[in-house]
Design an enzyme around this catalytic site. Structure first.
Site, PDB file in Angstrom:
ATOM      1  N   HIS A 109       0.902  -0.956  -0.154  1.00 53.81           N
ATOM      2  CA  HIS A 109       0.108   0.159   0.039  1.00 53.81           C
ATOM      3  C   HIS A 109       0.837   1.292  -0.098  1.00 53.81           C
ATOM      4  O   HIS A 109       0.736   2.294  -0.878  1.00 53.81           O
ATOM      5  CB  HIS A 109      -0.871   0.009   1.332  1.00 53.81           C
ATOM      6  CG  HIS A 109      -1.771   1.157   1.478  1.00 53.81           C
ATOM      7  ND1 HIS A 109      -3.039   1.283   1.312  1.00 53.81           N
ATOM      8  CD2 HIS A 109      -1.428   2.313   1.729  1.00 53.81           C
ATOM      9  CE1 HIS A 109      -3.456   2.258   1.525  1.00 53.81           C
ATOM     10  NE2 HIS A 109      -2.633   3.224   2.063  1.00 53.81           N
ATOM     11  N   GLU A 110       1.759   1.362   1.057  1.00 48.56           N
ATOM     12  CA  GLU A 110       2.756   2.318   0.781  1.00 48.56           C
ATOM     13  C   GLU A 110       3.579   2.539  -0.167  1.00 48.56           C
ATOM     14  O   GLU A 110       3.880   3.719  -0.715  1.00 48.56           O
ATOM     15  CB  GLU A 110       3.503   2.398   2.185  1.00 48.56           C
ATOM     16  CG  GLU A 110       2.663   2.305   3.724  1.00 48.56           C
ATOM     17  CD  GLU A 110       1.626   3.463   3.756  1.00 48.56           C
ATOM     18  OE1 GLU A 110       2.062   4.607   3.059  1.00 48.56           O
ATOM     19  OE2 GLU A 110       0.563   3.250   4.138  1.00 48.56           O
ATOM     20  N   HIS A 135       1.740   4.081  -3.074  1.00 48.60           N
ATOM     21  CA  HIS A 135       1.626   5.495  -2.684  1.00 48.60           C
ATOM     22  C   HIS A 135       2.939   6.372  -3.246  1.00 48.60           C
ATOM     23  O   HIS A 135       3.015   7.242  -4.020  1.00 48.60           O
ATOM     24  CB  HIS A 135       1.727   5.990  -1.082  1.00 48.60           C
ATOM     25  CG  HIS A 135      -0.071   5.995  -0.457  1.00 48.60           C
ATOM     26  ND1 HIS A 135      -0.870   6.550  -1.334  1.00 48.60           N
ATOM     27  CD2 HIS A 135      -0.182   5.657   0.552  1.00 48.60           C
ATOM     28  CE1 HIS A 135      -1.997   6.573  -0.453  1.00 48.60           C
ATOM     29  NE2 HIS A 135      -1.622   5.979   0.433  1.00 48.60           N
ATOM     30  N   GLU A 176      -6.413   6.553  -1.121  1.00 48.78           N
ATOM     31  CA  GLU A 176      -6.229   5.443  -0.500  1.00 48.78           C
ATOM     32  C   GLU A 176      -6.845   4.164  -0.748  1.00 48.78           C
ATOM     33  O   GLU A 176      -6.273   3.016  -0.693  1.00 48.78           O
ATOM     34  CB  GLU A 176      -6.894   5.795   1.023  1.00 48.78           C
ATOM     35  CG  GLU A 176      -6.160   6.735   1.943  1.00 48.78           C
ATOM     36  CD  GLU A 176      -4.803   6.508   2.235  1.00 48.78           C
ATOM     37  OE1 GLU A 176      -4.619   5.112   2.415  1.00 48.78           O
ATOM     38  OE2 GLU A 176      -3.862   7.146   2.278  1.00 48.78           O
TER      39      GLU A 176
END
Length: 369
Positions: A148-149, A152, A199
């Protein structure tokens, strides 16, 4: 192990279970457009077309607290490496390999009982996870968070989020200008809406890295209900999302909007439902089959097409939504009759009915036609 032969072993330390090594697909040259939510993608495409925009703000990074944050994490957190939190370091490198992110961002573990993770930075992104999150998640759940990060970072969210926050702070300084507060609220509201969509994009990146939907679901459930996983059920959790969307009347629809406006993240049940829906989509399957947009094509992306896809996504969501307010909007757009009656029923009979709206008593004889 990954396709490059990098073995992904489990760890016994700190309660992290051994998990079987397995191969995960890699996505060479993948563009972040492959997994970005349409609303997130359209904003990013537009910003990327502004040549030099982020470069200027990177040059102005001295005006921002980024350097201070870097020094703070370096001095008061644990930097992930082969010597410290080595299993997290393996996950980080593996996530970067799967998404083909050439430069591995620095990663820190910060002492904080609240489960959280973030990707920040203008000059170069850094990833921070809290001890609360490390203690809460098992290895496969944490792998989805690391992905997930990294998602980003690949999307450039860290750069553009910092830029927009800077612009928002700048707007606050000129709040004395007439109607300035209204303009600021419009900026902040739009900014938070983009944050929430970004997100959802990063959740998709986490699934592409972990390639285990059940682990992603478990992680989201734990964020909502803690480590009592044996007391929770994925199907029941997803039913909560359905109940949240469809339940109540128009008053509840308004309250949902008011509840979500100040948030930077979507509600956890909503994130779980959105991720499951995407995992069952043709787009996800095409990516897993190796058919996805490449970074080399990013410069040729049309801003107009991206905004059109974003608008179509919102329209589709409104049309398929079970929310009472969204149903009313669809009815209005479709030219449905008796909208006044629909609004009254939508508010649960909150408005006073007239005698014509009421059914006659059952013992009252009706006139024959």
């Amino acid at each position: 192990m990954s396709d490059d032969g990098h073995e992904q072993n489990g760890h016994e330390e700190n309660g992290h279970e051994n998990v079987p090594s397995r191969q995960r697909r890699r996505f060479p040259g993948i563009s972040s457009r492959a997994y970005e939510h349409p609303a997130d993608r359209s904003a990013l495409v537009a910003l990327r077309k502004l040549s030099g925009f982020d470069t200027v703000f990177k040059a102005l990074s001295g005006l921002l607290p980024e350097r201070s944050l870097r020094l703070l994490f370096l001095s008061d957190s644990v930097r992930v490496s082969d010597q410290q939190f080595s299993y997290l370091n393996d996950m980080l490198r593996d996530a970067c390999y799967i998404l083909d992110l050439e430069k591995v961002p620095p990663m820190y573990v910060s002492q904080d009982p609240k489960p959280n993770a973030m990707c920040i930075g203008l000059d170069e992104p850094i990833i921070v996870v809290t001890t609360g999150l490390v203690d809460l998640l098992d290895e496969e759940e944490m792998r989805a968070v690391v992905g997930h990060e990294v998602g980003h970072a690949l999307s450039g969210h860290a750069v553009y989020r910092t830029i927009l926050l800077f612009l928002t702070n700048l707007a606050i300084r000129v709040a004395w200008i007439p109607l300035g507060s209204l303009a600021i609220m419009a900026i902040v509201t739009a900014l938070r809406e983009w944050f929430r969509k970004s997100e959802l994009s990063a959740d998709r990146a986490g699934l592409l890295v972990g390639q285990d939907l059940r682990a992603s679901m478990r992680g989201l459930m734990k964020l909502a209900g803690g480590h009592h996983l044996h007391e929770m059920n994925v199907d029941a959790f997803l039913k909560q999302a359905e109940e949240y969307e469809a339940g109540g009347d128009l008053r509840d629809s308004v309250l949902k909007i008011l509840n979500v406006l100040p948030r930077s993240h979507p509600f956890t049940t909503v994130r779980a439902a959105e991720l499951k829906k995407w995992s069952e989509s043709r787009d996800y399957q095409r990516i897993m089959d190796g058919h996805y947009p490449r970074r080399t094509e990013d410069k040729d992306t049309s801003v107009t097409d991206s905004f059109r896809e974003s608008a179509a996504s919102y329209a589709s969501n409104v049309k398929s939504s079970k929310d009472p307010l969204m149903k009313l909007v669809t009815d209005i757009a479709g030219g449905a009759g008796d909208l006044g009656g629909r609004v009254r029923r939508g508010f649960g009979g909150f408005t006073t009915t007239t005698p014509r709206d009421e059914e006659p008593p059952t013992d009252t004889p009706r006139a024959e036609d």
